[in-house]
Design a protein around this motif. Sequence first.
Motif, PDB file in Angstrom:
ATOM      1  N   LEU A 107      -3.586  10.036  17.181  1.00 13.48           N
ATOM      2  CA  LEU A 107      -2.168  10.292  17.452  1.00 13.48           C
ATOM      3  C   LEU A 107      -1.984  11.589  18.215  1.00 13.48           C
ATOM      4  O   LEU A 107      -1.175  11.669  19.147  1.00 13.48           O
ATOM      5  N   GLU A 110      -2.962  11.056  21.709  1.00 14.94           N
ATOM      6  CA  GLU A 110      -1.994  10.211  22.399  1.00 14.94           C
ATOM      7  C   GLU A 110      -0.767  11.015  22.777  1.00 14.94           C
ATOM      8  O   GLU A 110      -0.255  10.922  23.894  1.00 14.94           O
ATOM      9  N   GLU A 111      -0.301  11.842  21.846  1.00 15.23           N
ATOM     10  CA  GLU A 111       0.864  12.670  22.162  1.00 15.23           C
ATOM     11  C   GLU A 111       0.567  13.608  23.318  1.00 15.23           C
ATOM     12  O   GLU A 111       1.391  13.809  24.207  1.00 15.23           O
ATOM     13  N   ARG A 114       0.492  11.767  26.514  1.00 18.49           N
ATOM     14  CA  ARG A 114       1.813  11.338  26.943  1.00 18.49           C
ATOM     15  C   ARG A 114       2.576  12.448  27.608  1.00 18.49           C
ATOM     16  O   ARG A 114       3.371  12.206  28.498  1.00 18.49           O
ATOM     17  N   SER A 115       2.363  13.667  27.146  1.00 19.47           N
ATOM     18  CA  SER A 115       3.170  14.726  27.742  1.00 19.47           C
ATOM     19  C   SER A 115       2.398  15.595  28.699  1.00 19.47           C
ATOM     20  O   SER A 115       2.925  16.562  29.196  1.00 19.47           O
ATOM     21  N   SER A 122       4.509  21.748  19.229  1.00 15.56           N
ATOM     22  CA  SER A 122       5.357  20.557  19.381  1.00 15.56           C
ATOM     23  C   SER A 122       4.542  19.294  19.257  1.00 15.56           C
ATOM     24  O   SER A 122       4.992  18.304  18.679  1.00 15.56           O
ATOM     25  N   ILE A 123       3.301  19.345  19.756  1.00 12.21           N
ATOM     26  CA  ILE A 123       2.478  18.146  19.655  1.00 12.21           C
ATOM     27  C   ILE A 123       2.202  17.830  18.205  1.00 12.21           C
ATOM     28  O   ILE A 123       2.307  16.686  17.757  1.00 12.21           O
ATOM     29  N   ARG A 126       5.242  16.463  16.454  1.00 17.41           N
ATOM     30  CA  ARG A 126       5.564  15.078  16.823  1.00 17.41           C
ATOM     31  C   ARG A 126       4.576  14.117  16.210  1.00 17.41           C
ATOM     32  O   ARG A 126       4.936  13.052  15.713  1.00 17.41           O
ATOM     33  N   ALA A 127       3.296  14.524  16.259  1.00 14.69           N
ATOM     34  CA  ALA A 127       2.286  13.612  15.728  1.00 14.69           C
ATOM     35  C   ALA A 127       2.491  13.400  14.238  1.00 14.69           C
ATOM     36  O   ALA A 127       2.349  12.278  13.739  1.00 14.69           O
ATOM     37  N   ARG A 130       5.278  11.037  13.600  1.00 17.68           N
ATOM     38  CA  ARG A 130       4.883   9.644  13.843  1.00 17.68           C
ATOM     39  C   ARG A 130       4.009   9.126  12.722  1.00 17.68           C
ATOM     40  O   ARG A 130       4.123   7.992  12.278  1.00 17.68           O
TER      41      ARG A 130
ATOM     42  N   TYR B  70       1.714   3.112  26.385  1.00 16.35           N
ATOM     43  CA  TYR B  70       1.681   4.353  27.150  1.00 16.35           C
ATOM     44  C   TYR B  70       2.560   4.252  28.380  1.00 16.35           C
ATOM     45  O   TYR B  70       3.367   5.123  28.685  1.00 16.35           O
ATOM     46  N   SER B  77      10.477   8.078  29.808  1.00 16.06           N
ATOM     47  CA  SER B  77      10.511   9.518  29.568  1.00 16.06           C
ATOM     48  C   SER B  77      11.117  10.209  30.776  1.00 16.06           C
ATOM     49  O   SER B  77      11.216   9.626  31.847  1.00 16.06           O
TER      50      SER B  77
END
Lengths: 480, 230
Positions: A107, A110-111, A114-115, A122-123, A126-127, A130, B70, B77
Amino acid sequence: MSVDCGILCSKIILEHFGGVVKTVAHDLFKVSSKTLSNIVATTKLQRSQVIECLRILVRYGLVTYKVSLQNPKIPEYSLSYEKVLLFPRYVRYMLLVKTLYGDEAELLIEELLRSGSEKASSIIVRATTRLKEIKKGCKEIPQLIIKQEDLFMSPSLSLKELTQMEEGHPEVPANDVTLRVNFDRFHQEFRDNIMISAIKRRIDDNAGELMRVILQQMYIRTEAWEPISNPIPVVEIRNAVHKVKTNPRLAQHLDQYLKVLDEDSSNFITKVADSGGGQYVVNIREAFIQLSWAAVENIVEERFGSKAARVFRLIKSKHFIEQEQIQQYALIPAKEAKLITYRLLEECFIQIQELRKSMSSAGPNKTFFLFHIDIDQVVKKCLEICYKALTNSMVRRQHERDEHKRLIEKQQRIESLTANLREQGAPADQIDELEELLTPLENEALERVRIMIARLGEAELRVDDNMFLLQLYLMYSNCK
Amino acid sequence: MAGRGRGGGGRGRGRGAMSFNVEQLGFGAGEALPGPVLQPPPLYPPLERRPVPLKSGSEVEYLLALKRDYVEFLKYSPAYVLPAAKVKDIERYSDYKNVETPNKNGALDYDWKRFPMELRPVASVVKKKRPPPPPQIKGKSSKKVRFAEDVSTKLDELEKLEEQGDVEEKSEENKEEEKEEGEQQEGELEEEEDQDEEMDDGTDYVNNYFDNGESYLDEEDDNLDDGPVY
């Protein structure tokens, strides 16, 4: 780089970031670096939009900037196209982390993917949110940290206390770090896995295990990306194998396995010295040369047939060979041999070397035309083929989705409606009614589309596998 | 005929020696060569042999599901930049039909220290400083040529405001060079629109010559002597 590479990069960016970012990226692809005003001028987009795109590209590590040579106050931006080509591999990174370190780590990665690049706090937050949604119990934060330090190359340091603070309180801790994914470490893992699975296929599962142990020992003494490792004494290998304990047979026959690996023609491991019971060295460069040859031969076989593969292997073993000799040695009728040879030549898998006996052009000259293989060229050509294949697959996937867009949307709507109804506990007939809105014909079409898209996606993964191998070869052959 | 004669003569005199041996080319004389190529090769040449079947498995399905998630995430986003909304000249039906509204879950937060100066966000103070742009004729950056109006009072007003505006602009420009360009562009648009409205005051287009015909029937009796009206 090449046109095909450019088209592929544009397609990848289009799929992930949209048309505007694609225009900017494509513009940057054609030059080594450009200033902001140049980009605005050539793309004819609004400046604010270009700025937005550049911010996103820098954030995801796809564009770098440095001071321009003409004017030291203005930065010039350049696209790292290798990073763009990594996008199809992101899912494999996630899977690798999952197998090695567990769900929470997956996770996290993945976070982060994604960003692009983001503050650690923050990661993590968020993780964990989730995670909490997915499972009711949440593992502690310290576990997450350990995985981070292995995999992330942070621009600075560790953050144990910070994260513990963070969990309860939504404030940003003072010395937060920005994290970025360390792709090299992932590639190292992939490379090791390739070598291990190659040995497994060739010899035995136990031998594969042995290879894994040897590689682990290698990292103690050698940098990750060296072409040849430093020598590893047998004693260490033996100790490590005994520690692992899952494989008693390996421990028993350790010596035999080592000997087999050593004498295997693939040359993954060679014995360099006898002191301390024997010292072994892992030839990574050699290994990848062998693997790429194998890959290229397979490509030839699949594309042109087994006879062509025979001719190819023949040329490889003889290095320089004439047309007549090809016929003789390969035991293929003359005309067919010629056809095959010239076809391979056309597709740039083999090259011709002329040897002139005399430089004068009068009279019939006996010029030798020798066929040979330049593996660097062939690997580059295969990479180009991979780029094209990947592009085609993505385009086709997009096309399928667009063609059946209406159907897909309808299905999604019906699905969400039925899900809602089910939650509310509506009677079964209503749900059935809704589901019947999709006729069987439509269902079939949807099923076909789904299978097609899945197959194309899978093909992309495999092509990416191939690309990885070939890129590794080129890297090793360049670094000597 | 001449060619034939020459060719026959050549052949008769003994074989012309060419610089390469024909056999070496790979085909002997008299073997059937492939026919003439009359059109470009087909776009999708037929596959000669079937490719190796893909090995599916739960792993692959998991990977595909991950990939789908993804891509979808990125699409919704703020990283997915949408093309700038076109300035609406007329209201079109298609505006109501295709409304694309992806969910922008908040703007991305960036670590501005790692970005070069020009990519950082402009301080919002600057934007408000500029007064509502009066109609002015900016010589260097106006894209279309605006011709002066006949009304002299308007000209005087314009000149005064131009002087004011130019001075202010120059001082602002000296402070921040590049960051203002975006705002300048927007300002220009506004000014051009203002100029549009201003322009029409003195011309015929504004004066209302429309006669909606209601008085037509009333005047009919009176106009018998006047003759045709052009």
